[in-house]
Design a protein around this motif. Structure first.
Motif, PDB file in Angstrom:
ATOM      1  N   UNK A  43      18.845  48.418  59.327  1.00  0.00           N
ATOM      2  CA  UNK A  43      19.234  47.498  58.256  1.00  0.00           C
ATOM      3  C   UNK A  43      18.180  47.534  57.153  1.00  0.00           C
ATOM      4  N   UNK A  44      18.618  47.343  55.915  1.00  0.00           N
ATOM      5  CA  UNK A  44      17.684  47.296  54.784  1.00  0.00           C
ATOM      6  C   UNK A  44      17.702  45.900  54.182  1.00  0.00           C
TER       7      UNK A  44
ATOM      8  N   UNK B 101      13.183  48.836  55.748  1.00  0.00           N
ATOM      9  CA  UNK B 101      14.171  49.197  56.755  1.00  0.00           C
ATOM     10  C   UNK B 101      13.708  48.664  58.114  1.00  0.00           C
ATOM     11  N   UNK B 102      14.676  48.092  58.848  1.00  0.00           N
ATOM     12  CA  UNK B 102      14.390  47.465  60.130  1.00  0.00           C
ATOM     13  C   UNK B 102      15.339  47.976  61.210  1.00  0.00           C
TER      14      UNK B 102
ATOM     15  N   UNK C 257      26.297  46.204  55.448  1.00  0.00           N
ATOM     16  CA  UNK C 257      25.885  47.602  55.354  1.00  0.00           C
ATOM     17  C   UNK C 257      24.798  47.902  56.390  1.00  0.00           C
ATOM     18  N   UNK C 258      24.851  49.090  56.953  1.00  0.00           N
ATOM     19  CA  UNK C 258      23.844  49.505  57.925  1.00  0.00           C
ATOM     20  C   UNK C 258      23.905  51.018  58.077  1.00  0.00           C
ATOM     21  N   UNK C 259      22.938  51.543  58.782  1.00  0.00           N
ATOM     22  CA  UNK C 259      22.981  52.945  59.208  1.00  0.00           C
ATOM     23  C   UNK C 259      23.155  52.934  60.710  1.00  0.00           C
ATOM     24  N   UNK C 260      24.299  53.405  61.164  1.00  0.00           N
ATOM     25  CA  UNK C 260      24.565  53.457  62.610  1.00  0.00           C
ATOM     26  C   UNK C 260      23.808  54.639  63.197  1.00  0.00           C
ATOM     27  N   UNK C 261      23.167  54.410  64.334  1.00  0.00           N
ATOM     28  CA  UNK C 261      22.316  55.415  64.982  1.00  0.00           C
ATOM     29  C   UNK C 261      22.892  55.735  66.350  1.00  0.00           C
TER      30      UNK C 261
END
Length: 354
Positions: A79-80, A86-87, A136-140
């Motif tokens: 998450x930003x 970024x976390x 919004x997020x970056x899925x990992x």
């Protein structure tokens, strides 16, 4: 990033694909960030991890993952916040869980140092893929597969551990309708239900397809022996609210120990809510629905965070759930996301800053 070179081999992409992505119209899991990590297990040990541009890989048709399903995975998010930091959220818990899953599938456990440095490096390289803003997020997606060629029915002696990432918005855009399972089972005693093994999810697709043909979205799985007790819902753990009591099933060898689930239970206890972690009988939920005491059901997982259930079907009868202005699910979704996006205090030290 030079201090990481002793642990990782890093090859940066020559040209980012960031401008090719419409971030306003994302479809989950269809666009991938510029870099990925892979690390091979050969001759009894994990080799040096590699960070490389995202792209296809070649495997022989005989590699064991294709034949015997030795594969495990995890789901995480980055998450930003409003300051462009970024976390991650409880990343060591994800490492612990994938290693538990790996052990059950006879896959060697992955070293913590490699995992954490790979994550940090990927997030630093692909920071611009993590977008600010609610939802919004970056899925990992970390995962491990068996890569030894050979169709003999035995565990592999070669593996590949990988991490890929993709930009994401909300997994579910609206509440879902669910079917309480009476015929099919997700897992059984002594099985692999507690592991994030790829085959667990593949086996769910057909019963879920049948549920969707009835106009429902997901299945609440029940115990394989009697189908009398609630367990999981699709790709999520499941919570029930009867009046002001929150109920959820205990983890066991059939139920995934969800990180979002554990976080919700902790937050609820922090607030002094009555949380019952015990077997949840189907009859109890049906009776509560008929009496007007079943206030809400919600699923919890990394991809969805929390998703409300608007109604459920059991024994060919559909039960609508009321719209709650004081929804526990939406309350805890906000509490969790405020921590994840660095908008609130983090009393349990769940955030990990990149």
């Amino acid at each position: 990033m030079s201090q990481l070179n002793s642990l990782l081999n890093i090859t940066k992409t020559k040209k980012s694909r960031l401008e090719e992505v419409d971030f306003d119209n994302l479809q989950f899991g269809k666009n991938y960030a510029d870099h990925m990590m892979y690390c091979d297990y050969i001759d009894g040990e994990w080799q040096k991890p590699v960070i490389a541009p995202y792209g296809p890989m070649s495997f022989e048709p005989s590699v064991k993952v294709f034949h015997y399903g030795q594969a495990v995975f995890e789901g995480m998010k980055a998450f930003k916040d409003d300051h462009d930091d970024v976390w991650l959220f409880r990343p060591e818990d994800n490492l612990n869980r994938i290693n538990i899953s790996s052990k059950r599938m006879a896959i060697p456990e992955f070293p913590k140092e490699y995992f954490m440095e790979s994550l940090k490096t990927l997030m630093q390289l692909d920071k611009d893929w993590v977008k600010k803003g609610q939802g919004n997020s970056l899925y990992i997606r970390p995962f491990a597969i068996a890569t030894e060629p050979g169709v003999s029915a035995s565990e592999s002696n070669q593996y590949r551990f990988m991490i890929i990432t993709c930009p994401a918005k909300a997994y579910y855009s609206k509440p879902v309708k669910v079917l309480i399972a009476q015929d099919y089972s997700r897992s059984a005693d002594g099985g692999v239900g507690y592991a994030k093994a790829a085959g667990n999810y593949g086996a769910q697709f057909y019963p879920t397809k049948l549920a969707k043909e009835k106009g429902l979205d997901q299945i609440i799985w029940t115990d394989a022996n009697t189908h009398q007790y609630m367990e999981e819902a699709g790709t999520m753990n499941i919570f029930f609210r009867i009046n002001d009591k929150l109920l959820t099933a205990p983890t066991n060898d059939r139920i995934l120990d969800g990180i979002t689930r554990r976080s919700i239970i902790q937050l609820a206890k922090d607030e002094g809510l009555d949380v019952e972690i015990d077997r949840v009988e189907v009859k109890r939920i049906i009776d509560a629905a008929k009496a007007g005491e079943l206030k809400e059901i919600f699923g919890a997982g990394t991809a969805a965070t929390i998703v409300a259930v608007e109604g459920f079907e059991y024994d060919d009868t559909y039960y609508d759930l009321p719209e709650m202005k004081d929804s526990f699910g939406m309350h805890f979704k906000k509490r969790l996301q405020d921590i994840q996006y660095n908008r609130a205090e983090d009393p349990h030290n769940w955030r990990f800053k990149i």
